[in-house]
Scaffold this active site. Structure first.
Site, PDB file in Angstrom:
ATOM      1  N   LYS A  45       0.832  -1.214   0.000  1.00 54.88           N
ATOM      2  CA  LYS A  45       0.000   0.000   0.000  1.00 54.88           C
ATOM      3  C   LYS A  45       0.864   1.260   0.000  1.00 54.88           C
ATOM      4  CE  LYS A  45      -2.033   2.941   3.320  1.00 54.88           C
ATOM      5  NZ  LYS A  45      -0.945   3.484   4.112  1.00 54.88           N
ATOM      6  N   ASN A  46       2.021   1.201   0.649  1.00 54.60           N
ATOM      7  CA  ASN A  46       2.843   2.407   0.735  1.00 54.60           C
ATOM      8  C   ASN A  46       3.835   2.548  -0.417  1.00 54.60           C
ATOM      9  OD1 ASN A  46       1.380   3.136   2.909  1.00 54.60           O
ATOM     10  ND2 ASN A  46       2.949   2.691   4.444  1.00 54.60           N
ATOM     11  N   ARG A 119      -3.395  10.784   1.720  1.00 52.83           N
ATOM     12  CA  ARG A 119      -2.316  11.781   1.762  1.00 52.83           C
ATOM     13  C   ARG A 119      -1.529  11.798   0.451  1.00 52.83           C
ATOM     14  NH1 ARG A 119      -1.747  14.099   6.167  1.00 52.83           N
ATOM     15  NH2 ARG A 119       0.379  14.800   5.868  1.00 52.83           N
ATOM     16  N   CYS A 143      -4.619   8.913   7.955  1.00 53.82           N
ATOM     17  CA  CYS A 143      -4.953   8.430   9.289  1.00 53.82           C
ATOM     18  C   CYS A 143      -4.683   9.495  10.342  1.00 53.82           C
ATOM     19  CB  CYS A 143      -4.135   7.182   9.588  1.00 53.82           C
ATOM     20  SG  CYS A 143      -4.696   5.774   8.631  1.00 53.82           S
ATOM     21  N   ASP A 337       4.035   1.254  11.785  1.00 52.05           N
ATOM     22  CA  ASP A 337       2.809   0.562  11.344  1.00 52.05           C
ATOM     23  C   ASP A 337       2.717  -0.865  11.900  1.00 52.05           C
ATOM     24  OD1 ASP A 337       2.096   2.686   9.116  1.00 52.05           O
ATOM     25  OD2 ASP A 337       4.201   2.169   8.920  1.00 52.05           O
ATOM     26  N   VAL A 359       7.395   7.914  16.083  1.00 51.91           N
ATOM     27  CA  VAL A 359       7.138   8.443  14.729  1.00 51.91           C
ATOM     28  C   VAL A 359       5.864   9.292  14.699  1.00 51.91           C
ATOM     29  CG1 VAL A 359       6.829   7.856  12.288  1.00 51.91           C
ATOM     30  CG2 VAL A 359       8.361   6.473  13.718  1.00 51.91           C
TER      31      VAL A 359
HETATM   32  N1  EPU Z   1       6.428  15.150   9.232  1.00 55.82           N
HETATM   33  C1  EPU Z   1       6.503  16.500   9.451  1.00 55.82           C
HETATM   34  N2  EPU Z   1       6.446  17.336   8.368  1.00 55.82           N
HETATM   35  C2  EPU Z   1       6.324  16.859   7.097  1.00 55.82           C
HETATM   36  C3  EPU Z   1       6.256  15.476   6.885  1.00 55.82           C
HETATM   37  C4  EPU Z   1       6.311  14.635   7.980  1.00 55.82           C
HETATM   38  O1  EPU Z   1       6.618  16.957  10.592  1.00 55.82           O
HETATM   39  O2  EPU Z   1       6.261  17.671   6.156  1.00 55.82           O
HETATM   40  C5  EPU Z   1       6.462  14.241  10.388  1.00 55.82           C
HETATM   41  C6  EPU Z   1       5.129  13.507  10.577  1.00 55.82           C
HETATM   42  O3  EPU Z   1       4.183  14.294  11.252  1.00 55.82           O
HETATM   43  C7  EPU Z   1       5.552  12.262  11.328  1.00 55.82           C
HETATM   44  C8  EPU Z   1       6.950  11.980  10.770  1.00 55.82           C
HETATM   45  O4  EPU Z   1       7.389  13.188  10.151  1.00 55.82           O
HETATM   46  O5  EPU Z   1       5.652  12.561  12.686  1.00 55.82           O
HETATM   47  C9  EPU Z   1       7.000  10.872   9.769  1.00 55.82           C
HETATM   48  O6  EPU Z   1       6.070  11.105   8.721  1.00 55.82           O
HETATM   49  P1  EPU Z   1       6.309  10.548   7.257  1.00 55.82           P
HETATM   50  O7  EPU Z   1       6.383  11.697   6.317  1.00 55.82           O
HETATM   51  O8  EPU Z   1       7.432   9.581   7.290  1.00 55.82           O
HETATM   52  O9  EPU Z   1       4.963   9.743   7.004  1.00 55.82           O
HETATM   53  P2  EPU Z   1       4.072   9.717   5.706  1.00 55.82           P
HETATM   54  O10 EPU Z   1       4.895   9.719   4.490  1.00 55.82           O
HETATM   55  O11 EPU Z   1       2.964  10.701   5.838  1.00 55.82           O
HETATM   56  C10 EPU Z   1       4.129   7.122   5.401  1.00 55.82           C
HETATM   57  C11 EPU Z   1       3.107   6.029   5.362  1.00 55.82           C
HETATM   58  C12 EPU Z   1       2.607   5.754   6.767  1.00 55.82           C
HETATM   59  C13 EPU Z   1       3.794   5.349   7.615  1.00 55.82           C
HETATM   60  C14 EPU Z   1       4.852   6.451   7.603  1.00 55.82           C
HETATM   61  C15 EPU Z   1       6.096   6.087   8.375  1.00 55.82           C
HETATM   62  C16 EPU Z   1       2.109   6.286   3.207  1.00 55.82           C
HETATM   63  C17 EPU Z   1       0.945   6.680   2.400  1.00 55.82           C
HETATM   64  N3  EPU Z   1       2.007   6.446   4.506  1.00 55.82           N
HETATM   65  O12 EPU Z   1       3.445   8.268   5.883  1.00 55.82           O
HETATM   66  O13 EPU Z   1       1.719   4.670   6.644  1.00 55.82           O
HETATM   67  O14 EPU Z   1       3.356   5.130   8.930  1.00 55.82           O
HETATM   68  O15 EPU Z   1       5.221   6.744   6.244  1.00 55.82           O
HETATM   69  O16 EPU Z   1       6.687   4.959   7.842  1.00 55.82           O
HETATM   70  O17 EPU Z   1       3.130   5.829   2.694  1.00 55.82           O
HETATM   71  C18 EPU Z   1      -0.039   3.293   7.256  1.00 55.82           C
HETATM   72  O18 EPU Z   1       0.335   2.568   6.323  1.00 55.82           O
HETATM   73  O19 EPU Z   1      -0.929   2.978   8.081  1.00 55.82           O
HETATM   74  C19 EPU Z   1       0.594   4.596   7.401  1.00 55.82           C
HETATM   75  C20 EPU Z   1       0.140   5.542   8.209  1.00 55.82           C
END
Ligand code: EPU
Length: 469
Positions: A45-46, A119, A143, A337, A359
């Site tokens: 999914k990611n 997102r 989420c 996750d 995280v």
């Molecule tokens: N963050 C910031 N500013 C930003 C971007 C991120 O402060 O501009 C912070 C976030 O708030 C968080 C941390 O950085 O505290 C990590 O966020 P990240 O950007 O790594 O997460 P994401 O890309 O939004 C993806 C997955 C998540 C997974 C995380 C961590 C997708 C669509 N989502 O989210 O997946 O938990 O990486 O590995 O790829 C899930 O599958 O249930 C899920 C939530």
């Protein structure tokens, strides 16, 4: 590239199980039966939605294989189609053919309608700026596991030369001239921001140096997709990635890596219910940190790397499970996750377990429902059990002490986020009595055909009658 007959095949937004997205949004689960049997994983999914976005960068069609029927794929399909991209099912049901050759600006209302709870829209920025010079991004869903700001994304886009205008209806982003390679250091190794930089830098002029990048297996797979398209990307030591911009990218043919997060969810389901599940497609290499923790808690696993049907069998050996201390982290640490389903299994472990979520500041909020089922979980603001994290001084309940084993009993559960949703199913399956889990459509975001899989494993459940709504 393969030529794909399409007439007899459904549109990619149609599920193999057409009822899956139309069923009542609640499920009644009767616990007490160990889950036993096998399930098969599809693409992560990611990774899959991001590989779909990468297809926008190509000057020719791309083929993506191993695509799961999940709602995040439906959302990205809608977004791409709104921009004039043709998305159709390929030779096999799990294959998408994405043709971006007739891309165009999309109507803002249409983008907003398609963006849904995902997102992913933010990742369209770079490709859209390169292809049509403009991107509109409505308010993002996803989420509710933390504040999830997008400041790193926007700072990166500005560094490439984009102009970001925040308006009440969303973000309007323009590239007044060709985007230029740049030096970016992420404040935290964010997955999405790393992907943002990759998807933007590949067609920017010159070299981009990204420091403090995330290196999750799904990112490495996205880099593989981009490299197949003609990109030049070097992953160096210490989270440094160099991207040399190229003039043009072509299409790709790629098989998405299997979903290691879903694999771990089934592993935890086996552990919490005292069951035995063979997860076809699970790969040891991308799950080593999880496998170590699974072994520490007392679970057994066996890796089958027969290339014709690789997988990992996970089971509960019958002895009592052991409490442990764990801290979530970016890869190669223990993936956030994986935390929620494992916490359900930890309610059945002997002693005090400590979980430090580093995280997402609110990802332990889901434990309130476990408490209502009889679990003993205490949340703390402090960073318990290890390294101080970003949330330590900020009043977030991001550490948990779980005391077990406790018998879980049935409850009414409202799903707050994707992984919590699956975790509630596990808890209900481990509990005595019949629980009702509300909001199960959220689970469709990331778990393909979860009801069919549960059925095959012997779970006892039925969807809530429509009359109950
Ligand atoms: N963050 C910031 N500013 C930003 C971007 C991120 O402060 O501009 C912070 C976030 O708030 C968080 C941390 O950085 O505290 C990590 O966020 P990240 O950007 O790594 O997460 P994401 O890309 O939004 C993806 C997955 C998540 C997974 C995380 C961590 C997708 C669509 N989502 O989210 O997946 O938990 O990486 O590995 O790829 C899930 O599958 O249930 C899920 C939530």
């Amino acid at each position: 590239m393969n030529s794909a007959p399409v007439t007899a095949l459904p549109h990619p937004t149609e599920s193999a199980d057409p009822g899956a997205f139309a069923r009542p949004d609640r499920i009644h689960v009767t616990g007490g039966t160990p889950l036993s049997g096998q399930v098969t994983l599809r693409g992560a999914k990611n990774l899959v939605p991001k590989a779909m976005v990468a297809a926008l960068l190509g000057s020719a069609p791309s083929v993506l294989r191993n695509v799961p029927q999940i709602s995040d794929v439906r959302i990205v399909t809608g977004l791409l189609e709104a921009h004039g991209v043709t998305v159709r099912t390929g030779e096999n049901r799990d294959e998408l053919v994405l043709d971006p050759t007739s891309m165009d600006r999309a109507d803002h209302a249409e983008i907003t309608a398609h963006a849904g709870e995902s997102r992913i829209p933010i990742l369209l920025c770079g490709p859209l700026l390169h292809r049509i010079g403009h991107a509109f991004i409505p308010d993002l869903g996803g989420c509710r596991i933390g504040d999830r700001p997008i400041d790193f994304h926007l700072d990166a886009l500005r560094a490439f030369g984009a102009i970001v205008d925040k308006r009440p209806d969303g973000l309007h982003i323009e590239a007044p001239q060709k985007l230029r390679g740049t030096k970016i250091t992420l404040p935290y190794p964010s997955v999405g921001s790393t992907e943002q930089v990759l998807l933007t830098a590949v067609l920017a002029e010159g070299v981009t140096e990204l420091r403090n990048a995330a290196t999750e297996p799904e990112i490495v797979d996205l880099i593989a997709v981009l490299q197949k398209m003609g990109a030049i990307i070097s992953v160096l030591d210490n989270r440094v990635i160099h991207i040399t911009g190229v003039e043009r990218l072509h299409g790709y043919v790629h098989r998405a890596l299997p979903d290691r997060l879903e694999a771990a969810s089934w592993a935890c389901a086996a552990l919490a219910t005292g069951g035995d599940i063979l997860v076809r497609g699970a790969q040891q290499g991308s799950m080593m940190t999880f496998l170590n923790m699974f072994r520490r808690v007392g679970g057994e696993f066996e890796v089958d790397d027969d290339p014709s049907a690789p997988g990992i069998r996970f089971w509960h050996p019958g002895d009592s499970l052991h409490a442990l201390a764990l801290e979530t982290d970016v890869h190669p640490g223990f993936q956030t996750d994986w935390q929620q389903p494992l916490v359900v299994a930890l309610t059945q472990a002997q002693g005090l377990s400590i979980v430090h979520e580093t995280v997402y500041e609110k990802r332990l909020g889901f434990t309130s429902a476990l408490i209502s089922m009889g679990a003993q979980v205490q949340l703390y603001r402090e960073c318990l059990g290890g390294t101080p994290c970003r949330f330590g001084q900020r009043n977030f309940m991001h550490s948990a002490v779980i005391s077990g084993p406790t018998k879980l009993h049935a409850a009414d559960l409202e799903i707050p986020d994707l992984r919590a949703g699956f975790s509630y199913l596990i808890a209900a399956l481990a509990a005595q009595g019949t629980s009702t889990v509300h909001g199960i459509s959220l689970i469709n975001r990331g778990y393909e055909d979860f009801a069919d899989k549960l059925n095959a494993l012997g779970a006892r459940f039925e969807f809530g009658a429509p009359s109950e709504s």
